[in-house]
Design an enzyme around this catalytic site. Structure first.
Site, PDB file in Angstrom:
ATOM      1  N   TYR A 275       5.695   8.323  -4.293  1.00 39.00           N
ATOM      2  CA  TYR A 275       5.336   8.087  -5.838  1.00 39.00           C
ATOM      3  C   TYR A 275       3.937   8.519  -6.296  1.00 39.00           C
ATOM      4  O   TYR A 275       3.068   9.143  -5.527  1.00 39.00           O
ATOM      5  CB  TYR A 275       5.305   6.602  -6.102  1.00 39.00           C
ATOM      6  CG  TYR A 275       4.260   5.701  -5.075  1.00 39.00           C
ATOM      7  CD1 TYR A 275       4.637   5.421  -3.890  1.00 39.00           C
ATOM      8  CD2 TYR A 275       2.815   5.709  -5.620  1.00 39.00           C
ATOM      9  CE1 TYR A 275       3.598   4.791  -3.173  1.00 39.00           C
ATOM     10  CE2 TYR A 275       1.961   5.246  -4.815  1.00 39.00           C
ATOM     11  CZ  TYR A 275       2.299   4.717  -3.518  1.00 39.00           C
ATOM     12  OH  TYR A 275       1.212   4.217  -2.662  1.00 39.00           O
TER      13      TYR A 275
ATOM     14  N   LYS B 293      -8.470  -1.726   4.839  1.00 33.64           N
ATOM     15  CA  LYS B 293      -7.236  -1.528   5.085  1.00 33.64           C
ATOM     16  C   LYS B 293      -6.714  -1.211   6.660  1.00 33.64           C
ATOM     17  O   LYS B 293      -7.298  -0.154   6.845  1.00 33.64           O
ATOM     18  CB  LYS B 293      -6.942  -0.486   4.113  1.00 33.64           C
ATOM     19  CG  LYS B 293      -5.495   0.178   3.905  1.00 33.64           C
ATOM     20  CD  LYS B 293      -5.168   1.110   2.908  1.00 33.64           C
ATOM     21  CE  LYS B 293      -3.731   1.480   2.633  1.00 33.64           C
ATOM     22  NZ  LYS B 293      -3.649   2.502   1.816  1.00 33.64           N
TER      23      LYS B 293
ATOM     24  N   THR C 167      -1.931   2.472  -6.287  1.00 30.19           N
ATOM     25  CA  THR C 167      -0.514   2.452  -6.345  1.00 30.19           C
ATOM     26  C   THR C 167       0.026   1.033  -7.194  1.00 30.19           C
ATOM     27  O   THR C 167       1.003   1.086  -7.510  1.00 30.19           O
ATOM     28  CB  THR C 167      -0.101   1.784  -4.732  1.00 30.19           C
ATOM     29  OG1 THR C 167      -0.384   3.080  -4.084  1.00 30.19           O
ATOM     30  CG2 THR C 167       1.401   1.397  -4.639  1.00 30.19           C
TER      31      THR C 167
ATOM     32  N   THR D 223      -5.627   1.018  -2.822  1.00 32.74           N
ATOM     33  CA  THR D 223      -5.899   0.469  -1.536  1.00 32.74           C
ATOM     34  C   THR D 223      -6.689   1.007  -0.727  1.00 32.74           C
ATOM     35  O   THR D 223      -7.342   0.733   0.268  1.00 32.74           O
ATOM     36  CB  THR D 223      -4.527  -0.295  -1.016  1.00 32.74           C
ATOM     37  OG1 THR D 223      -3.803   1.139  -0.793  1.00 32.74           O
ATOM     38  CG2 THR D 223      -3.882  -0.786  -1.655  1.00 32.74           C
ATOM     39  N   ASP D 224      -6.805   2.573  -0.887  1.00 34.53           N
ATOM     40  CA  ASP D 224      -7.279   3.357   0.222  1.00 34.53           C
ATOM     41  C   ASP D 224      -8.924   3.076   0.345  1.00 34.53           C
ATOM     42  O   ASP D 224      -9.515   3.083   1.244  1.00 34.53           O
ATOM     43  CB  ASP D 224      -7.159   4.896  -0.261  1.00 34.53           C
ATOM     44  CG  ASP D 224      -5.712   5.314  -0.029  1.00 34.53           C
ATOM     45  OD1 ASP D 224      -5.632   6.726  -0.143  1.00 34.53           O
ATOM     46  OD2 ASP D 224      -4.856   4.777   0.625  1.00 34.53           O
TER      47      ASP D 224
ATOM     48  N   GLU E 141     -26.083   0.587  23.880  1.00 39.83           N
ATOM     49  CA  GLU E 141     -25.657   1.953  24.255  1.00 39.83           C
ATOM     50  C   GLU E 141     -26.622   3.193  24.384  1.00 39.83           C
ATOM     51  O   GLU E 141     -26.686   4.049  25.189  1.00 39.83           O
ATOM     52  CB  GLU E 141     -24.271   2.558  23.527  1.00 39.83           C
ATOM     53  CG  GLU E 141     -23.102   1.745  23.992  1.00 39.83           C
ATOM     54  CD  GLU E 141     -22.485   2.247  25.194  1.00 39.83           C
ATOM     55  OE1 GLU E 141     -21.640   1.503  25.707  1.00 39.83           O
ATOM     56  OE2 GLU E 141     -22.849   3.546  25.577  1.00 39.83           O
TER      57      GLU E 141
ATOM     58  N   SER F  61      -7.718   5.832  -5.647  1.00 45.32           N
ATOM     59  CA  SER F  61      -8.969   5.450  -5.258  1.00 45.32           C
ATOM     60  C   SER F  61      -9.530   6.477  -4.154  1.00 45.32           C
ATOM     61  O   SER F  61     -10.727   6.170  -4.069  1.00 45.32           O
ATOM     62  CB  SER F  61      -9.004   3.958  -4.716  1.00 45.32           C
ATOM     63  OG  SER F  61      -8.395   3.885  -3.648  1.00 45.32           O
TER      64      SER F  61
HETATM   65  N1  DAS Z   1      -3.611   6.742  -2.899  1.00 44.63           N
HETATM   66  C1  DAS Z   1      -3.716   5.101  -3.122  1.00 44.63           C
HETATM   67  C2  DAS Z   1      -4.829   4.613  -3.759  1.00 44.63           C
HETATM   68  O1  DAS Z   1      -5.072   4.997  -5.026  1.00 44.63           O
HETATM   69  C3  DAS Z   1      -2.607   4.350  -3.466  1.00 44.63           C
HETATM   70  C4  DAS Z   1      -2.842   3.146  -3.278  1.00 44.63           C
HETATM   71  O2  DAS Z   1      -2.387   2.587  -2.120  1.00 44.63           O
HETATM   72  O3  DAS Z   1      -3.273   2.283  -4.172  1.00 44.63           O
HETATM   73  O4  DAS Z   1      -5.741   4.190  -3.058  1.00 44.63           O
END
Ligand code: DAS
Length: 365
Positions: free
Chosen positions: A62, A201, A48, A128-129, A322, A95
């Site tokens: 986007y 995340k 992103t 971020t994924d 467990e 990602s």
């Molecule tokens: N699809 C997500 C990624 O590329 C977009 C982001 O949040 O960076 O990890």
């Protein structure tokens, strides 16, 4: 005479302040020697932070991985105040589409740059994924104390109140800061500095998306870093793993647990060649009774079974709590979430198949 000068002294000093600049009586200040700026390389991989939307109102709708690294850097001219930066476009991917090959290629490029005496710090712009997975992988396998800082954003640069530019500014500030050396791979978003090991995340729509169960290491504000904690687990220079000795990563899968669970997923992963399965268990890594026989059989066939927790504030899975892990010869992921446990399992299995050694590694990293 002396008394006369003492009396006139303050008045004479005040007069010098009225002189036009350059005519003061003081010694001229030595010419400012230009501060040697740290040399920081920015490796761009997509996400992103390199995204673009159709309008400024599109903060969630986007295309990721559209903007090239040159444009990212041009969008933050203030970086030049922090460091001598240069960019490399190593990938241009969202990602969620990273595979083990991308992880290895990125790790190898980072290692090359870390060995370069003309590089003081490395920033990786990343989606971020799966940022948390890459950050943990690098903290395990990069044998350097130089700052390696991953950064992403929750909004594309085209959106109102986009967060990428300031996140990137902060990441370069940290990467160029000698105080950041030796603290493991770091992640900066939302003014916070997190350990690449702990962070994940936790939210998918807010700029405060990243959380660490044991808290961030520090803050970065207006280009200055403020540190409050240090990582306790082994990392980077203190790691026994080295990217330069890892040719490939074995297949490790994650099976998510829930009510009414059966062993279909576990058997499918085994059939696909998994060398280990991370059980993303309910609560304390619990295993539903109908699934235990299959996991015991798969262990006997040589697969490693790793109990983790699906709890979203982080798990804390202990041996034999467990399940009788000693009797079944299963492993526990301790406080690692399932996706981090998978990363560590892949790296550890590249070095050993021994269960006791593997469990030691899960305690130490
Ligand atoms: N699809 C997500 C990624 O590329 C977009 C982001 O949040 O960076 O990890």
């Amino acid at each position: 005479m002396k008394h006369l000068l003492n009396a006139l002294g303050p008045a004479l000093f005040a007069l010098t302040l009225l002189l036009p600049p350059g005519l003061h009586a003081e010694e001229p200040t030595p010419a400012e020697t230009p501060r040697q700026l740290p040399r920081v390389v920015i490796l761009a991989t997509g996400g992103t932070i390199a995204g673009a939307g159709a309008s400024a109102a599109n903060s969630a709708t986007y295309q990721a991985a559209r903007v090239p690294v040159e444009q990212l850097l041009a969008g933050v001219p203030q970086l030049a105040e922090l460091a001598a930066v240069r960019g490399e476009q190593v990938l241009q991917l969202a990602s969620e589409s990273f595979g083990n090959e991308q992880l290895l290629a990125l790790g190898r490029r980072v290692a090359e740059l870390a060995e370069n005496p003309e590089v003081e710090g490395i920033v990786i712009t990343h989606g971020t994924d799966t940022l948390e997975e890459t950050a943990y992988f690098l903290t395990l396998v990069e044998r350097t104390d130089k700052p390696i800082v991953l950064v992403g954003s929750m909004r594309p640069g085209t959106a109102l109140s986009a967060d990428g530019a300031l996140n990137l500014y902060n990441a370069v500030a940290v990467a160029g800061n000698p105080q950041a050396r030796g603290k493991g791979v770091l992640v900066t978003l939302n003014d916070e500095i997190h350990s690449g090991r702990d962070v994940s995340k936790a939210l998918n729509i807010k700029t405060e998306a990243f959380k660490s169960p044991w808290g961030p290491l520090g803050m970065v504000v207006e280009g200055k870093s403020y540190w409050f904690r240090l990582p306790a687990k082994r990392h980077t220079l203190n790691s026994e793993f080295d990217i330069r000795q890892i040719a490939s990563l074995p297949r490790v899968d994650i099976a998510y647990a829930y009510g009414n669970l059966d062993d279909t997923a576990y058997r499918a992963f085994a059939g696909a060649g998994a060398r280990a399965i991370v059980h993303a268990g309910t609560g304390n890594g619990s295993v539903a009774a109908p699934v235990v026989p299959a996991l015991r059989a798969l262990r006997k066939e040589g697969l490693q079974i790793i109990r983790a927790s699906r709890a979203d504030q982080g798990g804390f899975v202990l041996r034999n709590a467990e399940q009788p892990d000693d009797q079944y010869d299963w492993l526990v992921a301790h406080d690692l979430n399932p996706q981090k446990a998978r990363i560590l399992a892949m790296v550890a299995l590249s070095k050993t198949q021994d269960s006791r050694e593997l469990q030691r590694i899960f305690w130490e990293y």
